[in-house]
Scaffold this active site. Structure first.
Site, PDB file in Angstrom:
ATOM      1  N   ARG A 119       5.193  69.052 106.820  1.00 61.69           N
ATOM      2  CA  ARG A 119       4.535  68.491 105.653  1.00 61.69           C
ATOM      3  C   ARG A 119       4.412  66.996 105.877  1.00 61.69           C
ATOM      4  NH1 ARG A 119       6.145  64.553 101.554  1.00 61.69           N
ATOM      5  NH2 ARG A 119       5.113  65.069  99.620  1.00 61.69           N
TER       6      ARG A 119
ATOM      7  N   ASP B 247       3.796  63.337 104.879  1.00 63.37           N
ATOM      8  CA  ASP B 247       3.958  62.553 103.666  1.00 63.37           C
ATOM      9  C   ASP B 247       2.818  61.549 103.490  1.00 63.37           C
ATOM     10  OD1 ASP B 247       5.732  61.437 101.444  1.00 63.37           O
ATOM     11  OD2 ASP B 247       5.505  59.664 102.725  1.00 63.37           O
TER      12      ASP B 247
ATOM     13  N   VAL C  46      -0.474  60.982 103.303  1.00 63.60           N
ATOM     14  CA  VAL C  46      -1.466  60.675 104.342  1.00 63.60           C
ATOM     15  C   VAL C  46      -2.582  59.792 103.818  1.00 63.60           C
ATOM     16  CG1 VAL C  46      -0.959  62.798 105.588  1.00 63.60           C
ATOM     17  CG2 VAL C  46      -2.844  62.766 103.936  1.00 63.60           C
TER      18      VAL C  46
ATOM     19  N   GLU D  27       0.393  65.826 101.935  1.00 62.48           N
ATOM     20  CA  GLU D  27       0.427  65.173 100.634  1.00 62.48           C
ATOM     21  C   GLU D  27      -0.691  64.148 100.676  1.00 62.48           C
ATOM     22  OE1 GLU D  27       3.156  62.426  97.669  1.00 62.48           O
ATOM     23  OE2 GLU D  27       3.440  62.330  99.830  1.00 62.48           O
TER      24      GLU D  27
ATOM     25  N   ASP E 234      -0.846  67.950  93.166  1.00 65.20           N
ATOM     26  CA  ASP E 234      -0.340  67.175  92.027  1.00 65.20           C
ATOM     27  C   ASP E 234      -1.135  67.450  90.757  1.00 65.20           C
ATOM     28  OD1 ASP E 234       1.629  66.031  93.544  1.00 65.20           O
ATOM     29  OD2 ASP E 234       0.670  64.074  93.731  1.00 65.20           O
ATOM     30  N   ASP E 235      -2.420  67.766  90.889  1.00 64.02           N
ATOM     31  CA  ASP E 235      -3.251  67.987  89.707  1.00 64.02           C
ATOM     32  C   ASP E 235      -2.708  69.135  88.858  1.00 64.02           C
ATOM     33  OD1 ASP E 235      -4.908  65.923  90.364  1.00 64.02           O
ATOM     34  OD2 ASP E 235      -6.574  67.161  91.045  1.00 64.02           O
TER      35      ASP E 235
ATOM     36  N   HIS F 192       0.434  70.206  88.758  1.00 67.04           N
ATOM     37  CA  HIS F 192       1.688  69.765  88.149  1.00 67.04           C
ATOM     38  C   HIS F 192       1.450  68.826  86.974  1.00 67.04           C
ATOM     39  CE1 HIS F 192       4.909  66.790  87.577  1.00 67.04           C
ATOM     40  NE2 HIS F 192       5.712  67.830  87.725  1.00 67.04           N
ATOM     41  N   HIS F 193       0.597  67.824  87.176  1.00 65.49           N
ATOM     42  CA  HIS F 193       0.422  66.797  86.146  1.00 65.49           C
ATOM     43  C   HIS F 193      -0.195  67.377  84.871  1.00 65.49           C
ATOM     44  CE1 HIS F 193       1.721  64.273  89.225  1.00 65.49           C
ATOM     45  NE2 HIS F 193       0.636  63.576  89.497  1.00 65.49           N
TER      46      HIS F 193
ATOM     47  N   ASP G 199       9.438  64.106  94.354  1.00 67.37           N
ATOM     48  CA  ASP G 199       8.684  62.997  93.764  1.00 67.37           C
ATOM     49  C   ASP G 199       8.644  63.086  92.246  1.00 67.37           C
ATOM     50  OD1 ASP G 199       7.856  61.276  95.804  1.00 67.37           O
ATOM     51  OD2 ASP G 199       6.209  62.593  96.391  1.00 67.37           O
TER      52      ASP G 199
ATOM     53  N   GLY H  57      12.397  62.826  91.048  1.00 71.44           N
ATOM     54  CA  GLY H  57      13.099  61.622  91.476  1.00 71.44           C
ATOM     55  C   GLY H  57      12.411  60.320  91.139  1.00 71.44           C
TER      56      GLY H  57
END
Length: 606
Positions: free
Chosen positions: A264, A266, A268, A301, A325-326, A328-329, A396, A399
């Protein structure tokens, strides 16, 4: 079985001794300082300058365990391609013989469709915080239905502890977790259970403590591009060919010498490459070619939402997946009502945003977040839904909160349960953050073992970034957690006693049932998923009727109520077929109780 990756960097041992190579184009004089072990006098041997900024040295009869440092114009530095630095990045490097480790198990070779990720941080996953202790927890994860563990970065970094994203020796496992052999034993144990091992790697910057490259190889850093951490890594300027090789060999090293099943990459979006062939494309091509028929999964990512980097099937130059992320958010805003920071972009009609993520992958069109608010919705053409990696928590999203709260501490248990199920039972690949499978309540805080001025700067930076959070903190909180205090690390360790509680066992049973349903009904149909035509219909204020379409005419149907009051859908069509999972549902088709869902695999449609 023996596995070794040969490369032009670092120490390469063989039966006659060890060859040492260092790219130091700015150095004037190099000496290799060495000794057989941790004790005894150092010896020195001058290195020979070679074409292209390379320096080389051969030590006959020197083998595994040899300690060494480069003296670059008189300054002692570690090997940037060191395989082991037992005393941290400021100490001596150690020659590692990869053929000394005898692998017992072959990688499981699972396809991308089988992937169910469990993200963990070695230092806080267990009380011991070691590779060996993590290995002992693997059978329980496999029994729940997870097929892969994803490790936060293990590359050596400055300080005794940290998240790992400030690594400075990308080929050397952090000594606080164990030796290289300990790491290989963890991977081998996972393979013996049929588990894949994914590893987070960081190719966008080096950490602030323990990196000496700027002193003798300034070409590692761009003279044209910046990153959030200072000068960007040089992927397209003078000397970039060697820099690119350094990181590509790192990916090959983990895949071949450590038999890692997935990487994965991180952040990019912070990799800048204006060259003819982008670094990411070349890395994918090289890894695919080296892996041959063995699946080595590649995940990004990427805040830019560049769907052109993804592919529904493994292709050279493309990537298998991206953290979404979309999804999740939008879900987080819908469940918590939070709209600060990057959640601001999802505060307008979060249910519609979530629906778009479920049916189209991305919510927003490609754009770097640092350029401001994102308002343009993604094009109607969906991205490969099977390339999305969906989650309700990760390192992320937990944390990077001021107090490291998990979703389970922000909402009621029925809400957290339904959110978790929503990430597990869909066409996207699921990812679960460590502890969420049993409803962990422990925070996951930002921690780093910095000292001196760096420690002070990090503390002040956290206060500037999160000072406002104290205004909304729970009663009794008058200050932020100290990121460099040992207690912050301790507070972030999982409390495994909760896993054995009644609630913890019930949550694990729910996850086990959901993943069994996924393995039976959803994963085998991954390759049949259509690239478009999926739909989501609002039902009342909190309901969604989602339909995902397959090439054989079947649909995966989700009837979802993300609200605290029931909704009814008397006009919703019926979907004859197999109910593959239901949560808090009554037998009635048109009555959807609070916080409920039902998944149906319909019969083929005419």
């Amino acid at each position: 079985m023996k596995h070794r990756h040969d490369m032009p960097f670092g120490a390469q041992p063989d039966a006659q001794g060890t060859d040492f190579s260092l790219w130091a184009p700015a150095a004037r004089h190099l000496v290799l300082r060495h000794r057989p072990g941790d004790e005894g006098p150092w010896q020195e041997q001058a290195a020979v300058s070679a074409q292209g900024g390379w320096w080389r040295c051969t030590l006959p009869q020197a083998g595994a365990g040899t300690r060494y440092q480069w003296l670059v114009d008189g300054t002692a530095v570690p090997d940037p391609a060191s395989g082991h630095n037992p005393h941290g990045p400021h100490g001596a490097s150690v020659v590692v013989d990869p053929c000394a480790f005898d692998w017992q198990h072959a990688p499981p070779g699972r396809p991308w469709s089988d992937v169910v990720l469990y993200e963990l941080h070695i230092g806080t996953f267990t009380p011991e915080g070691s590779f060996a202790a993590a290995a002992r927890r693997l059978p329980a994860l496999r029994a729940l239905g997870f097929t892969a563990i994803e490790l936060m970065p293990v590359a050596a970094f400055g300080g005794s502890h940290g998240w790992g994203y400030d690594g400075v020796l990308p080929f050397a496992p952090h000594a606080g977790y164990g030796t290289p052999e300990d790491f290989k034993r963890l991977i081998d144990a996972a393979h013996g259970l049929g588990l894949m091992v994914f590893l987070d790697v960081v190719y966008n910057h080096f950490g602030p403590d323990g990196n000496y490259l700027g002193q003798y190889a300034p070409q590692f850093f761009s003279q044209e591009h910046e990153s959030p951490w200072g000068k960007a890594i040089n992927f397209d300027g003078e000397g970039s060919a060697t820099v690119r090789e350094f990181f590509i060999h790192n990916a090959l090293y983990w895949a071949q010498e450590y038999q890692i099943d997935g990487l994965r990459l991180d952040a990019v979006h912070a990799i800048v490459d204006d060259g003819e062939r982008h670094f990411l494309q070349e890395l994918s091509q090289r890894v695919r070619a080296a892996a041959g028929d063995r699946p080595v999964h590649l995940v990004l990512e990427n805040e830019r939402n560049e769907g052109e980097r993804l592919a529904a099937t493994p292709l050279p130059g493309r990537f298998d997946g991206q953290w979404n992320d979309d999804f999740h958010h939008a879900l987080h805003v819908l469940l918590t009502g939070e709209t600060r920071g990057y959640y601001h972009d999802y505060g307008n009609q979060p249910l519609a945003r979530l629906a778009h993520a479920l049916t189209h992958g991305y919510v927003f069109a490609p754009a770097p977040r640092q350029e401001g608010r994102r308002t343009a919705l993604a094009p109607a053409q969906p991205q490969p839904l099977g390339a999305m990696v969906n989650f309700v928590g990760n390192h992320d999203q937990v944390g990077n909160r001021a107090f490291g709260e998990r979703l389970a501490t922000l909402v009621e248990p029925p809400v957290a349960e339904l959110a978790l199920l929503l990430s597990l039972l869909g066409p996207a690949i699921p990812l679960v953050f460590m502890g969420d499978e049993f409803g962990a309540r422990t925070p996951f805080l930002y921690f780093a073992g910095w000292e001196g001025e760096l420690r002070d700067a990090v503390r002040e930076g956290r206060k500037r970034e999160f000072g406002h959070a104290l205004e909304h903190a729970r009663a009794g909180r008058t200050e932020l957690p100290d990121p460099c205090a040992a207690q912050t690390l301790a507070d972030s360790r999982l409390d495994w006693a909760l896993a054995e509680s009644q609630g913890g066992l019930a949550r694990q049973a729910l996850v086990r049932q959901a993943l069994a349903a996924r393995a039976r009904w959803i994963a085998p149909r991954h390759g049949l998923l259509l690239s478009e035509g999926h739909s989501a219909q609002a039902v009342g204020d909190t309901g969604l009727l989602v339909r995902w379409h397959y090439a054989d005419g079947r649909q995966l149907v989700l009837e979802l109520n993300l609200g605290g009051t029931p909704v009814s859908c008397p006009a919703c069509p019926s979907f004859p077929g197999e109910t593959i999972f239901q949560h808090a549902r009554s037998p009635s088709d048109d009555h959807w109780p609070a916080w409920s869902a039902r998944w149906t695999l319909s019969e083929p449609q005419a």
